[in-house]
Write an enzyme that holds these catalytic residues in place. Structure first.
Site, PDB file in Angstrom:
ATOM      1  N   ASP A  48       0.817  -1.209   0.000  1.00  9.81           N
ATOM      2  CA  ASP A  48       0.000   0.000   0.000  1.00  9.81           C
ATOM      3  C   ASP A  48       0.856   1.266   0.000  1.00  9.81           C
ATOM      4  O   ASP A  48       0.439   2.297  -0.528  1.00  9.81           O
ATOM      5  CB  ASP A  48      -0.932  -0.004   1.209  1.00  9.81           C
ATOM      6  CG  ASP A  48      -2.070  -1.004   1.036  1.00  9.81           C
ATOM      7  OD1 ASP A  48      -2.261  -1.499  -0.089  1.00  9.81           O
ATOM      8  OD2 ASP A  48      -2.760  -1.298   2.028  1.00  9.81           O
ATOM      9  N   GLU A 126      -5.212   9.524   4.494  1.00 10.37           N
ATOM     10  CA  GLU A 126      -5.546  10.385   5.609  1.00 10.37           C
ATOM     11  C   GLU A 126      -4.645  11.611   5.640  1.00 10.37           C
ATOM     12  O   GLU A 126      -3.586  11.653   5.006  1.00 10.37           O
ATOM     13  CB  GLU A 126      -5.417   9.637   6.946  1.00 10.37           C
ATOM     14  CG  GLU A 126      -4.003   9.442   7.457  1.00 10.37           C
ATOM     15  CD  GLU A 126      -3.378   8.153   6.983  1.00 10.37           C
ATOM     16  OE1 GLU A 126      -4.056   7.120   6.993  1.00 10.37           O
ATOM     17  OE2 GLU A 126      -2.183   8.185   6.614  1.00 10.37           O
ATOM     18  N   ASP A 154      -2.952  14.926  21.412  1.00 16.51           N
ATOM     19  CA  ASP A 154      -1.763  14.732  20.585  1.00 16.51           C
ATOM     20  C   ASP A 154      -2.004  15.118  19.131  1.00 16.51           C
ATOM     21  O   ASP A 154      -1.058  15.416  18.402  1.00 16.51           O
ATOM     22  CB  ASP A 154      -1.296  13.280  20.652  1.00 16.51           C
ATOM     23  CG  ASP A 154      -0.535  12.975  21.932  1.00 16.51           C
ATOM     24  OD1 ASP A 154      -0.364  13.908  22.743  1.00 16.51           O
ATOM     25  OD2 ASP A 154      -0.122  11.815  22.128  1.00 16.51           O
ATOM     26  N   THR A 165      -8.883   1.989   7.072  1.00 12.89           N
ATOM     27  CA  THR A 165      -8.174   0.770   7.457  1.00 12.89           C
ATOM     28  C   THR A 165      -6.698   1.037   7.744  1.00 12.89           C
ATOM     29  O   THR A 165      -5.955   0.098   8.025  1.00 12.89           O
ATOM     30  CB  THR A 165      -8.288  -0.292   6.342  1.00 12.89           C
ATOM     31  OG1 THR A 165      -7.692   0.228   5.145  1.00 12.89           O
ATOM     32  CG2 THR A 165      -9.735  -0.658   6.069  1.00 12.89           C
ATOM     33  N   ALA A 166      -6.281   2.289   7.684  1.00 12.90           N
ATOM     34  CA  ALA A 166      -4.877   2.638   7.912  1.00 12.90           C
ATOM     35  C   ALA A 166      -4.714   3.191   9.328  1.00 12.90           C
ATOM     36  O   ALA A 166      -5.136   2.555  10.301  1.00 12.90           O
ATOM     37  CB  ALA A 166      -4.409   3.624   6.849  1.00 12.90           C
ATOM     38  N   TYR A 167      -4.118   4.376   9.477  1.00 13.67           N
ATOM     39  CA  TYR A 167      -3.855   4.945  10.805  1.00 13.67           C
ATOM     40  C   TYR A 167      -5.143   5.076  11.616  1.00 13.67           C
ATOM     41  O   TYR A 167      -5.164   4.844  12.831  1.00 13.67           O
ATOM     42  CB  TYR A 167      -3.181   6.301  10.635  1.00 13.67           C
ATOM     43  CG  TYR A 167      -2.684   6.946  11.914  1.00 13.67           C
ATOM     44  CD1 TYR A 167      -2.346   6.188  13.033  1.00 13.67           C
ATOM     45  CD2 TYR A 167      -2.550   8.329  12.000  1.00 13.67           C
ATOM     46  CE1 TYR A 167      -1.887   6.779  14.184  1.00 13.67           C
ATOM     47  CE2 TYR A 167      -2.080   8.935  13.148  1.00 13.67           C
ATOM     48  CZ  TYR A 167      -1.756   8.160  14.245  1.00 13.67           C
ATOM     49  OH  TYR A 167      -1.302   8.749  15.396  1.00 13.67           O
ATOM     50  N   LYS A 169      -7.629   3.171  11.861  1.00  7.43           N
ATOM     51  CA  LYS A 169      -7.993   1.916  12.531  1.00  7.43           C
ATOM     52  C   LYS A 169      -7.245   1.754  13.843  1.00  7.43           C
ATOM     53  O   LYS A 169      -7.807   1.271  14.838  1.00  7.43           O
ATOM     54  CB  LYS A 169      -7.710   0.732  11.604  1.00  7.43           C
ATOM     55  CG  LYS A 169      -8.117  -0.620  12.178  1.00  7.43           C
ATOM     56  CD  LYS A 169      -7.887  -1.727  11.173  1.00  7.43           C
ATOM     57  CE  LYS A 169      -8.239  -3.082  11.766  1.00  7.43           C
ATOM     58  NZ  LYS A 169      -7.329  -3.456  12.877  1.00  7.43           N
ATOM     59  N   SER A 170      -5.984   2.160  13.881  1.00  7.41           N
ATOM     60  CA  SER A 170      -5.208   2.039  15.121  1.00  7.41           C
ATOM     61  C   SER A 170      -5.680   3.026  16.179  1.00  7.41           C
ATOM     62  O   SER A 170      -5.335   2.889  17.353  1.00  7.41           O
ATOM     63  CB  SER A 170      -3.720   2.273  14.829  1.00  7.41           C
ATOM     64  OG  SER A 170      -3.470   3.620  14.469  1.00  7.41           O
TER      65      SER A 170
END
Length: 270
Positions: A48, A126, A154, A165-167, A169-170
């Site tokens: 990706d 994002e 932050d 589904t990238a940052y 998701k975390s």
């Protein structure tokens, strides 16, 4: 079979380079033309991250090109072929009619205090905002020009459906099907106590809504990341984020793999 001009974007490892060589030879043998400046099709060999690099290279003509990806990297949510099956692409291109999937993009506009546009750009996954040097990120958050909250934490992460589904998701944001024209706002370690009040939960905004972020404490500068490309902006007054109404990214799909199958393959396993 598809016809026209192509470009290949690849990771630098030996395996990816070898696959790229095979794809190039196949396409040239079938009367396609290599053109890095104005291709019709972009073949991506990698993960990706390689797809994001290809998108950045061709953002200006993204409406005129179509992407097709082979997975040789660590994460392959956007990719259509796994390493073990990449040779299927040759048969599929010659014998099948692909379907096209289009995904929304984020449009980001940054302004100085006098109203001058500092930059306008687009993100596939994002855009994130925080302060340099580990300072607390403070900003006023507006939705459709109405003050929603005074954020402290932050930072903030704004994602597309595919970027969910990238940052995102975390950060415990929702995984969103890419057929939905929405974007999502997730907080990064927000402060929420008797003094500072922040919603903290991820928010879903529609394609017609506008998110405006007005950062505070300019002396700390502001770190802006678009698809993991970082930059600092010293004269920033506000940033507007919307779903782009003029640009979308298109992928050619030969395999009948659903969105949720891709999610399962990427995060849970077969």
């Amino acid at each position: 079979m598809i016809k026209g001009k192509f470009s290949i974007i690849s990771k630098k490892d030996i395996t990816s380079q070898q696959i790229s060589k095979e794809i190039k030879e196949f396409l040239l043998e079938n009367e396609m033309i290599e053109d890095e400046e104005n291709p019709n099709y972009i073949f991506v060999v990698g993960g990706d991250g390689t797809v994001l690099r290809a998108f950045r290279k061709y953002t200006n003509i993204v409406n005129k090109v179509e992407f097709l990806s082979i997975h040789t990297g660590h994460l392959g949510f956007y990719t259509d072929y796994q390493l073990s099956e990449y040779k299927n692409i040759f048969f599929d291109i010659k014998t099948k009619q692909p379907r096209k999937e289009t995904y929304p993009l984020l449009k980001v506009k940054a302004y100085s205090k006098d109203g001058k546009v500092l930059f306008e750009n687009y993100a596939l996954n994002e855009v994130t905002f925080n302060n340099v040097a580990g300072y607390t990120y403070i900003s006023d958050v507006y939705i459709n020009d109405e003050l929603f909250e005074k954020f402290r934490g932050d930072g903030l992460c704004i994602s597309t459906p595919t970027g969910s589904t990238a940052y995102n998701k975390s950060l415990d944001g929702a995984v969103v099907h890419p057929s939905l024209d929405i974007f999502q706002v997730a907080t990064i370690a927000s402060l929420n106590n008797l003094v500072y009040r922040t919603l903290s939960n991820a928010m879903i905004l529609t394609k017609n809504e506008k998110l405006t972020i007005v950062p505070k404490k300019q002396q700390h500068h502001h770190l802006l990341s678009m698809d993991k490309n970082f930059s600092t902006v010293k004269t920033l007054y506000k940033i507007e984020v919307t779903l782009s109404k003029s640009k979308r990214i298109s992928f050619l799909r030969y395999n009948n793999i659903s969105f949720w199958q891709r999610v399962k393959r990427s995060f849970i396993g077969e």
